[in-house]
Write a protein that holds these residues in place. Structure first.
Motif, mmCIF file in Angstrom:
data_model
loop_
_atom_site.group_PDB
_atom_site.id
_atom_site.type_symbol
_atom_site.label_atom_id
_atom_site.label_comp_id
_atom_site.label_asym_id
_atom_site.label_seq_id
_atom_site.Cartn_x
_atom_site.Cartn_y
_atom_site.Cartn_z
ATOM 1 N N ASP A 15 0.925 -1.255 0.089
ATOM 2 C CA ASP A 15 -0.027 -0.024 -0.008
ATOM 3 C C ASP A 15 0.897 1.248 0.116
ATOM 4 O OD1 ASP A 15 -2.419 -1.548 0.223
ATOM 5 O OD2 ASP A 15 -2.340 -1.372 2.413
ATOM 6 N N SER A 16 0.309 2.370 -0.624
ATOM 7 C CA SER A 16 1.214 3.567 -0.698
ATOM 8 C C SER A 16 0.081 4.791 -0.553
ATOM 9 C CB SER A 16 1.902 3.455 -2.254
ATOM 10 O OG SER A 16 2.380 4.836 -2.232
ATOM 11 N N ARG A 17 0.863 5.528 0.108
ATOM 12 C CA ARG A 17 -0.056 6.898 0.224
ATOM 13 C C ARG A 17 -0.315 7.583 -0.729
ATOM 14 N NH1 ARG A 17 2.979 9.036 5.570
ATOM 15 N NH2 ARG A 17 3.553 7.178 6.137
ATOM 16 N N THR A 18 0.940 7.536 -1.619
ATOM 17 C CA THR A 18 0.948 8.473 -2.545
ATOM 18 C C THR A 18 0.266 8.051 -4.127
ATOM 19 O OG1 THR A 18 3.166 8.068 -3.221
ATOM 20 C CG2 THR A 18 2.856 9.974 -1.902
ATOM 21 N N THR A 19 0.545 6.529 -4.315
ATOM 22 C CA THR A 19 0.292 5.943 -5.454
ATOM 23 C C THR A 19 -0.921 5.061 -5.382
ATOM 24 O OG1 THR A 19 1.942 4.450 -5.373
ATOM 25 C CG2 THR A 19 2.398 6.690 -6.475
ATOM 26 N N ASP A 20 -1.283 4.759 -4.059
ATOM 27 C CA ASP A 20 -2.311 3.787 -3.702
ATOM 28 C C ASP A 20 -1.645 2.455 -3.748
ATOM 29 O OD1 ASP A 20 -4.950 2.721 -3.129
ATOM 30 O OD2 ASP A 20 -5.211 1.941 -5.274
ATOM 31 N N ARG A 21 -0.777 2.131 -4.569
ATOM 32 C CA ARG A 21 0.030 0.429 -4.668
ATOM 33 C C ARG A 21 1.386 0.597 -5.086
ATOM 34 N NH1 ARG A 21 -2.296 -4.187 -7.190
ATOM 35 N NH2 ARG A 21 -0.886 -3.415 -8.743
ATOM 36 N N ALA A 22 2.293 0.326 -4.508
ATOM 37 C CA ALA A 22 3.700 0.365 -5.048
ATOM 38 C C ALA A 22 4.318 -1.079 -5.289
ATOM 39 C CB ALA A 22 4.470 0.984 -3.898
ATOM 40 N N VAL A 23 4.639 -1.400 -6.513
ATOM 41 C CA VAL A 23 5.158 -2.536 -6.711
ATOM 42 C C VAL A 23 6.559 -2.682 -6.991
ATOM 43 C CG1 VAL A 23 4.832 -4.320 -8.882
ATOM 44 C CG2 VAL A 23 3.054 -3.014 -8.233
ATOM 45 N N SER A 24 7.276 -3.872 -6.310
ATOM 46 C CA SER A 24 8.711 -3.854 -6.645
ATOM 47 C C SER A 24 9.001 -5.430 -7.015
ATOM 48 C CB SER A 24 9.516 -3.474 -5.093
ATOM 49 O OG SER A 24 8.976 -4.235 -3.876
ATOM 50 N N TYR A 25 10.096 -5.701 -7.164
ATOM 51 C CA TYR A 25 10.691 -7.169 -7.596
ATOM 52 C C TYR A 25 11.702 -7.464 -6.814
ATOM 53 C CZ TYR A 25 7.058 -6.298 -11.315
ATOM 54 O OH TYR A 25 5.934 -5.979 -12.101
ATOM 55 N N ARG A 26 11.823 -8.592 -6.188
ATOM 56 C CA ARG A 26 13.075 -9.147 -5.542
ATOM 57 C C ARG A 26 13.581 -10.359 -6.206
ATOM 58 N NH1 ARG A 26 13.809 -6.945 0.075
ATOM 59 N NH2 ARG A 26 12.965 -4.830 -0.335
ATOM 60 N N LEU A 27 14.864 -10.649 -5.985
ATOM 61 C CA LEU A 27 15.272 -12.167 -6.702
ATOM 62 C C LEU A 27 15.360 -12.916 -5.700
ATOM 63 C CD1 LEU A 27 16.454 -13.894 -9.014
ATOM 64 C CD2 LEU A 27 18.788 -12.765 -8.367
ATOM 65 N N VAL A 28 14.921 -14.117 -5.609
ATOM 66 C CA VAL A 28 15.046 -15.045 -4.437
ATOM 67 C C VAL A 28 16.362 -15.876 -4.474
ATOM 68 C CG1 VAL A 28 14.107 -17.092 -3.455
ATOM 69 C CG2 VAL A 28 12.587 -15.697 -4.779
ATOM 70 N N ILE A 29 17.243 -15.573 -3.247
ATOM 71 C CA ILE A 29 18.657 -16.015 -3.233
ATOM 72 C C ILE A 29 18.467 -17.204 -1.821
ATOM 73 C CG2 ILE A 29 19.698 -14.184 -3.897
ATOM 74 C CD1 ILE A 29 20.441 -13.438 -1.023
ATOM 75 N N GLU A 30 19.436 -18.008 -2.062
ATOM 76 C CA GLU A 30 19.621 -19.062 -1.041
ATOM 77 C C GLU A 30 19.640 -18.132 0.615
ATOM 78 O OE1 GLU A 30 18.744 -22.272 0.453
ATOM 79 O OE2 GLU A 30 18.686 -21.982 -1.904
#
Length: 75
Positions: free
Chosen positions: A60-75
């Motif tokens: 949830d974001s106050r300015t854009t309603d939703r914030a999307v990010s991506y992460r690489l899964v590591i061991e």
């Protein structure tokens, strides 16, 4: 035992398929290794996450309603 991934303050974590990964990497002109990292054993990780997968995190974001990010899964 409490399931941390279901807590109201934990953002939505979703594994994305290779087609969506390639599309996102092209859109942002980045390499997979350039993505921020997240450990496979992180309590918020979805079931079945393996090293090398990419997780989409929607907050949830106050300015854009939703914030999307991506992460690489590591061991």
């Amino acid at each position: 035992m409490v399931d941390v991934s279901q807590h109201e303050l934990v953002p939505e974590h979703t594994l994305i398929d290779e087609e969506e990964v390639e599309s996102m990497l092209n859109q942002y002109d980045v390499e997979r290794a350039d993505l921020p990292k997240i450990k496979r054993r992180d309590p918020a990780m979805p079931e079945g996450a393996e090293a090398g997968d990419v997780v989409k995190i929607v907050r949830d974001s106050r300015t854009t309603d939703r914030a999307v990010s991506y992460r690489l899964v590591i061991e």
